[in-house]
Design a protein around this motif. Structure first.
Motif, PDB file in Angstrom:
ATOM      1  N   ARG A  65       0.801  -1.228   0.000  1.00 36.76           N
ATOM      2  CA  ARG A  65       0.000   0.000   0.000  1.00 36.76           C
ATOM      3  C   ARG A  65       0.832   1.275   0.000  1.00 36.76           C
ATOM      4  O   ARG A  65       0.706   2.126  -0.892  1.00 36.76           O
ATOM      5  CB  ARG A  65      -0.934  -0.028   1.216  1.00 36.76           C
ATOM      6  N   ASP A  66       1.689   1.426   0.983  1.00 38.12           N
ATOM      7  CA  ASP A  66       2.438   2.683   1.098  1.00 38.12           C
ATOM      8  C   ASP A  66       3.381   2.886  -0.076  1.00 38.12           C
ATOM      9  O   ASP A  66       3.538   4.008  -0.584  1.00 38.12           O
ATOM     10  CB  ASP A  66       3.224   2.717   2.414  1.00 38.12           C
ATOM     11  N   LEU A  67       4.019   1.812  -0.523  1.00 38.26           N
ATOM     12  CA  LEU A  67       4.940   1.926  -1.646  1.00 38.26           C
ATOM     13  C   LEU A  67       4.203   2.309  -2.918  1.00 38.26           C
ATOM     14  O   LEU A  67       4.677   3.135  -3.701  1.00 38.26           O
ATOM     15  CB  LEU A  67       5.690   0.605  -1.839  1.00 38.26           C
ATOM     16  N   CYS A  68       3.029   1.727  -3.126  1.00 41.33           N
ATOM     17  CA  CYS A  68       2.227   2.063  -4.306  1.00 41.33           C
ATOM     18  C   CYS A  68       1.795   3.523  -4.279  1.00 41.33           C
ATOM     19  O   CYS A  68       1.893   4.236  -5.286  1.00 41.33           O
ATOM     20  CB  CYS A  68       1.013   1.136  -4.376  1.00 41.33           C
ATOM     21  N   ILE A  69       1.333   3.973  -3.121  1.00 41.07           N
ATOM     22  CA  ILE A  69       0.886   5.362  -3.008  1.00 41.07           C
ATOM     23  C   ILE A  69       2.044   6.320  -3.257  1.00 41.07           C
ATOM     24  O   ILE A  69       1.934   7.282  -4.039  1.00 41.07           O
ATOM     25  CB  ILE A  69       0.254   5.609  -1.626  1.00 41.07           C
ATOM     26  N   ASN A  70       3.173   6.074  -2.604  1.00 45.49           N
ATOM     27  CA  ASN A  70       4.325   6.967  -2.772  1.00 45.49           C
ATOM     28  C   ASN A  70       4.802   6.997  -4.217  1.00 45.49           C
ATOM     29  O   ASN A  70       5.196   8.050  -4.730  1.00 45.49           O
ATOM     30  CB  ASN A  70       5.468   6.531  -1.851  1.00 45.49           C
ATOM     31  N   LEU A  71       4.764   5.837  -4.869  1.00 47.15           N
ATOM     32  CA  LEU A  71       5.226   5.770  -6.250  1.00 47.15           C
ATOM     33  C   LEU A  71       4.313   6.567  -7.175  1.00 47.15           C
ATOM     34  O   LEU A  71       4.786   7.346  -8.021  1.00 47.15           O
ATOM     35  CB  LEU A  71       5.289   4.309  -6.697  1.00 47.15           C
ATOM     36  N   PHE A  72       3.020   6.399  -7.025  1.00 45.26           N
ATOM     37  CA  PHE A  72       2.085   7.140  -7.866  1.00 45.26           C
ATOM     38  C   PHE A  72       2.174   8.644  -7.591  1.00 45.26           C
ATOM     39  O   PHE A  72       2.105   9.451  -8.522  1.00 45.26           O
ATOM     40  CB  PHE A  72       0.651   6.652  -7.646  1.00 45.26           C
ATOM     41  N   VAL A  73       2.323   9.010  -6.336  1.00 49.75           N
ATOM     42  CA  VAL A  73       2.438  10.433  -6.005  1.00 49.75           C
ATOM     43  C   VAL A  73       3.670  11.023  -6.672  1.00 49.75           C
ATOM     44  O   VAL A  73       3.623  12.113  -7.258  1.00 49.75           O
ATOM     45  CB  VAL A  73       2.498  10.621  -4.473  1.00 49.75           C
ATOM     46  N   GLU A  74       4.778  10.307  -6.604  1.00 51.86           N
ATOM     47  CA  GLU A  74       6.016  10.798  -7.214  1.00 51.86           C
ATOM     48  C   GLU A  74       5.862  10.926  -8.722  1.00 51.86           C
ATOM     49  O   GLU A  74       6.309  11.914  -9.319  1.00 51.86           O
ATOM     50  CB  GLU A  74       7.164   9.853  -6.866  1.00 51.86           C
ATOM     51  N   MET A  75       5.228   9.947  -9.346  1.00 49.57           N
ATOM     52  CA  MET A  75       5.047  10.009 -10.796  1.00 49.57           C
ATOM     53  C   MET A  75       4.084  11.124 -11.179  1.00 49.57           C
ATOM     54  O   MET A  75       4.295  11.827 -12.174  1.00 49.57           O
ATOM     55  CB  MET A  75       4.537   8.667 -11.315  1.00 49.57           C
ATOM     56  N   MET A  76       3.034  11.300 -10.402  1.00 47.38           N
ATOM     57  CA  MET A  76       2.071  12.343 -10.721  1.00 47.38           C
ATOM     58  C   MET A  76       2.684  13.737 -10.604  1.00 47.38           C
ATOM     59  O   MET A  76       2.316  14.646 -11.338  1.00 47.38           O
ATOM     60  CB  MET A  76       0.845  12.217  -9.813  1.00 47.38           C
TER      61      MET A  76
END
Length: 1088
Positions: A634-645
């Motif tokens: 969960r946290d890794l997915c959220i952080n990754l999408f936030v960084e890409m966005m």
């Protein structure tokens, strides 16, 4: 004698990364259910037998895959290019490439070739990235499609349940083969030498990957096949017993699958070679193996004692003589092709080749007992059918006796040929039939052949040991015991297979160790063990999955100093392979796994998948990232999408679609990320102060903050995109996004209003960008959201209020721009059109101002809010702001510890002593850790009735808003005169006093905006009135503004600060003077 299956000792692993041993491959610690999970199907109890000899040595495993003290890393592209350039200096060696290991996938199952999913199944549910078909030629690459897209499409189909994971593994393998073949054909004769070799290298790497996928399918995707009972005869034959044993014994089953895998690779390589080069193994003229030249020589003369006297097939061995060199060479070429066909598992073709060459006797040595295939597999059992030949033979001589005789005879033949220095391939062909490894390995010059020879030999010996149990003669058993104890040195067939037992590996670990040792195998074989995919395959064979994951990460992990999401990666194909193999292994071991493997697949596996997602993003493949990012924790997915966005500027919609399609919109599983959480994190981070690089003199600070406000506004686009109609609850998701867009835009409008107070012609970019983005989505608001919901209604009303405010703000700035332009021109030089333009702009400003100030239904930004807490609960109010100190000129004033202390004191002084004591007021000001040009202001006080408890009827934000307003207006009595705070971020909430947030307190921010915006609007309107009066217009609007401020019902007066009230009185005086002048002029004109 009992066979010792214990692992041989080996050096201990390096201390940095000890390779763990999964417990589910240890028969001594595993249950029956786990033993056969590896092959995806539990065996029936009738075929069950205890597992022997499958335990693994941790230290041995470490030695297999470590070279010295470190894991050998694959050279990067730069080093590879240098090596190729070095090789290119010798042009004589650049005519072709080594294709000895151009092996691909295993033989396909008939069901897969025909298709495993119907078209209807693929059209249901969420649309996959690419339509997935099942034909053999479906994945020939075409323009615009890459292996990354095809892999994502296949994985997406598996995730949706449209394709079984075992079929997906085969499709991965097939994709690699087809892409490799496409690269080879596209590069042939069209590129320069170095470029061509690079492309051929890439094609070969894809074939290596295909081999790894094929092995993964054979070990974990291929189900155990039930032996059809109707094919068994009574009494059963030795071949049937061998098949039954291999189906029941895990170690034998592992050997069988490895053999089938390697034979499948060799068979595919033959097909590819025939397709690419047109050559065909075994293309001989009839009777080419009848030794015509030797026959003619014997008819003329035979005085040479080294030449055979007869031409029967046993003559060279019996007479210890040779054929003529030409016949001997032809025979060796024939045997080389026979070996190649046997290596590819094509026994029938090899036998037919022998017959077509005139050596039917050699075909009989390959398929004894009337042409029966003795390989202990289901295919051989089905091919033999209910043949009674072997049964009849064994009824007379005993089960397994003829089998041992055939093995023993092959062994004697291979040894005799070796003694006479006969043909290498003839020796190997006979040695293969009897597991005589020392005669087979010398011609195995590649890793696959050596591994196949060892696994095939080990499998045959296990079968021979099992059949040995069927001997009924006790005297034979006693004789055997004497032989094994050294009492005699028997070479009779009755003691088979103990002639070759010492040549065999004792377990899979020992087999892999032999591959590493140059004492047993060719140097190229031991060197190939250091190649990446060979190490991957050896880990799969040994079952050391945890170490495999560690190994992949050691190859792929970026350097600590290079964590840039957009960096170029050296080996994208290996990153892709690593990510997909992790996902496949998660599925394979989804039911049960030990803690160590689970940790590796989750933690290290997530790191590998995360790296692959970053690579896809760097290659502008945003539409693919959702397939993989959705599999992350969960946290890794959220952080990754936030960084890409945050980095995705030109392809925002592709990334939005990828996230909303592959992630659930709302959180249903605490361990999985959802789209709402990602968007909330993006919105929150967008409001944070970004570290900026300013000029040395800090002259561009204001400009940098202006750009940040524009970036904040741009983030709202993520909420205004339209989701694909194919996702579930499309209407509901679209409505929720619009509601969240309204809420966030109101938050930004409040902040933007507090940094746009300066009376300059330039428009603030942030708020007007917000209005432009939201204009189109709000046209559909009636169809998407329910206006009956109070929260939705309040947010929509506030948005309308801000729309009115910024419309007025834009009109005022337009008028101000016209005024400044006209003031630069002498009055007598102004045209009537320019004067009319100024008058029209002023009138429009006043018109919009009165619409905002004198709203009939509800005052501007006056949403009465009730506190969610009771007075019995001790609740605190907190207001936190990040702001920049601005001088009256608009330039930034750099904060320091002294100015922060002075500002703290000044903010305290704005409150009376009673509020400070009874409401426990606290003020803290510090220089921002993110931006040295900004300060962090934190205010806290105890809630009171009407300000934190009950209804907030005054709509002025209460105590905290009053204190902060003085700072924004630049009217702090104990601070530098004229210095104000330009807000960057502003938040207010209820807390329990210990810092724990209980709920937001938006009424404080709205009240603060009313304290700052409404007085400024009235002052600007007064400026417009004075301008109109100078143009000869009536001062009726000025009177209305004065009346509005003085009215107790409007509540405007207490919103003014002391300096604002002084400015208002000055403007009122100017209005009165203008009014008196107008009346005097009118009086003079009437008198005249």
């Amino acid at each position: 004698m009992e066979v010792d299956h214990s692992p041989s000792p080996s050096p201990s692993p390096p201390p940095s990364r000890p390779p763990p041993l999964p417990g589910y491959f240890d028969p001594e610690s595993s249950g029956r259910r786990e033993e056969y999970r590896r092959y995806r199907k539990r065996l029936s109890s009738s075929n069950a037998s205890p597992l022997l000899g499958s335990s693994l040595s941790k230290s041995s495993e470490a030695r297999l895959l470590y070279d010295g003290g470190s894991i050998p890393r694959r050279p990067n592209a730069g080093l590879l290019l240098e090596d190729i350039k070095q090789e290119a200096q010798d042009y004589s060696n650049l005519e072709g490439l080594d294709g000895s290991r151009m092996f691909s996938s295993a033989k396909r199952r008939a069901s897969l070739d025909g298709g495993s999913a119907s078209d209807a199944a693929y059209s249901s549910g969420r649309q996959t990235l690419k339509p997935v078909k099942m034909e053999d030629d479906m994945y020939l690459p075409h323009e615009g499609e890459t292996s990354f897209t095809m892999f994502a499409s296949l994985l997406d189909s598996a995730n949706q349940g449209l394709m079984p994971f075992p079929d997906v593994i085969l499709q991965f393998e097939r994709t690699c083969r087809n892409v490799s073949e496409s690269i080879r054909s596209a590069a042939t004769g069209k590129l320069r030498v170095v470029e061509d070799k690079l492309m051929q290298q890439k094609a070969q790497l894809l074939l290596d990957e295909a081999a790894s996928w094929s092995l993964l399918w054979y070990l974990y995707g291929k189900e155990n096949e039930d032996l059809p009972g109707e094919l068994f005869v009574s009494p059963s034959t030795s071949h049937q017993e061998a098949c039954r044993f291999v189906a029941a014994d895990l170690t034998a089953q592992l050997c069988l699958r490895i053999v089938l895998w390697l034979e499948g690779l060799a068979s595919e390589a033959l097909d590819l070679e025939k397709k690419v080069r047109g050559s065909h193994v075994g293309s001989y003229l009839p009777s080419s193996g009848v030794w015509h030249r030797t026959q003619r020589y014997l008819k003329r003369n035979n005085n040479d004692s080294t030449i055979v006297k007869h031409v029967d097939f046993d003559a060279p061995t019996r007479e210890e003589a040779q054929l003529l060199p030409d016949d001997k060479k032809q025979d060796e070429l024939l045997l080389e092709d026979i070996w190649t066909l046997l290596r590819a598992g094509r026994l029938e073709e090899a036998s037919e080749l022998c017959r077509s060459a005139g050596q039917a006797w050699r075909a009989a040595t390959l398929c004894p007992f009337g042409g029966i295939d003795m390989f202990p597999s289901l295919d051989a059992l089905l091919k033999n059918g209910k043949s009674r030949t072997l049964q009849a033979i064994e009824l007379e001589s005993g089960i397994g006796r003829q089998w041992r005789l055939w093995k023993w005879a092959s062994y004697c033949a291979s040894e005799k040929i070796a003694e006479q220095d006969g043909g290498r391939y003839e020796m190997a062909v006979y040695a293969l039939q009897c597991s005589n490894l020392k005669r087979v390995l010398p011609i195995c010059t590649d890793w696959e052949s050596a591994c196949w020879a060892m696994a095939r030999s080990w499998l045959d010996v296990q079968v021979d040991l099992q059949l040995f149990k069927y001997q009924t003669s006790r005297s034979d058993e006693r004789q055997l015991d004497d032989d094994m104890n050294g009492a005699q040195n028997s070479v009779s067939p009755e003691s088979w297979p103990y002639h070759v037992l010492d040549q065999q590996p004792r377990n899979i670990t020992a087999l892999l160790q032999k591959l590493h040792s140059s004492d047993f195998v060719h140097e190229t074989v031991s060197r190939a063990c250091r190649e990446q995919h060979r190490q991957i395959e050896m880990n799969l064979m040994s079952g050391n999955i945890a170490h495999l994951i560690d190994l992949l990460w050691s190859w792929l992990s970026p350097a600590e100093e290079d964590q840039n999401i957009a960096r170029t990666l050296d080996d994208p194909e290996m990153i892709r392979f690593g990510a997909h193999v992790v996902l496949v292994l998660r599925y394979i071991f989804s039911d049960e796994m030990d803690d160590e493997l689970e940790e590796k697949l989750v933690t290290v596996g997530d790191l590998i998948i995360n790296l692959y997602v970053r690579y896809l993003f760097s290659e502008d493949q945003e539409e693919l990232v959702g397939v993989y990012a959705s599999q992350l924790e969960r946290d890794l997915c959220i952080n990754l999408f936030v960084e890409m966005m945050e980095l995705s500027l030109h392809t925002m919609y592709k990334l939005f679609l990828s996230a909303v399609e592959y992630l659930p919109f709302s959180s249903g599983d605490a361990s999985k990320a959802c789209f709402e959480e990602i968007i909330e994190r993006v919105l929150s981070r967008s409001r944070q102060t970004k570290p900026s690089k300013y000029d040395e003199d800090f002259s561009d600070v204001a400009h940098q903050h202006h750009l940040q406000s524009l970036q904040k506004a741009m983030v709202i686009q993520w909420l205004c995109f339209t989701p694909p109609p194919s996702i579930p609850n499309f209407q509901m998701i679209t409505g929720k996004l619009l509601i969240r867009a309204l809420m966030h835009s109101n938050t930004l409008f409040r902040e933007f209003s507090l940094i746009s107070m300066r009376r300059v012609p330039e428009l603030p970019a942030g708020p007007h960008k917000l209005l432009a983005i939201l204009a189109e989505p709000l046209k559909q608001k009636e169809n998407l959201i329910s206006l009956e919901d109070q929260e939705v209604s309040d947010n929509l009303q506030e948005f309308e209020d801000w729309h009115e405010y910024y419309s007025l703000d834009a009109t005022y700035r337009n008028w101000l721009k016209v005024e400044i332009q006209n003031a630069a021109v002498p009055p007598d030089m102004l045209s009537a059109e320019e004067n009319d333009q100024a008058v029209a702009a002023a009138k429009e400003t006043l018109e919009l101002a009165f619409l905002l100030l004198k709203k009939d239904e509800r005052p501007w930004l006056d949403a009465v809010e009730s506190s969610p807490f009771e007075p019995s609960q001790p609740i605190f109010l907190e207001l936190h702001a990040c702001a920049m100190l601005c001088l009256p000129s608009g330039e930034c004033m750099l904060p320091d510890a002294t100015s922060c202390t002075a500002l703290t004191s000044a903010l305290y002084s704005t409150a009376n002593e009673e509020d400070m004591l009874h409401r426990q007021l606290k003020v803290d000001v510090q220089v921002s850790s993110r931006d040295p040009c900004c300060i962090e202001v934190a205010l806290c006080c105890l809630a009171a009735e009407g300000d934190g408890y009950g209804l907030h009827e005054t709509s002025d934000g209460g105590l905290l808003a009053a204190i902060m307003a003085a700072g924004f207006k630049g009217e702090l009595s104990r601070f530098q005169p004229g210095v104000s705070m330009a807000i960057s971020r502003l938040d207010a909430w209820y807390s329990d006093g210990n810092g724990s947030v209980e709920s937001t307190a938006a009424y404080i921010i709205r009240g603060l905006c009313r304290r700052c915006c409404l007085p400024e609007t009235i002052l600007r309107s007064m400026q417009a009135c004075i301008s109109l009066s100078a143009a000869g217009d009536s001062l009726h609007d000025c009177d209305k503004l004065i009346e509005l401020v003085g009215s107790s019902e409007s509540g405007m007066l207490h919103l003014f600060s002391q300096q604002q009230l002084q400015e208002f009185l000055i403007l009122e005086r100017e209005c009165l003077i203008s009014k008196m002048e107008i009346e005097e002029e009118q009086q003079l004109s009437s008198d005249s």
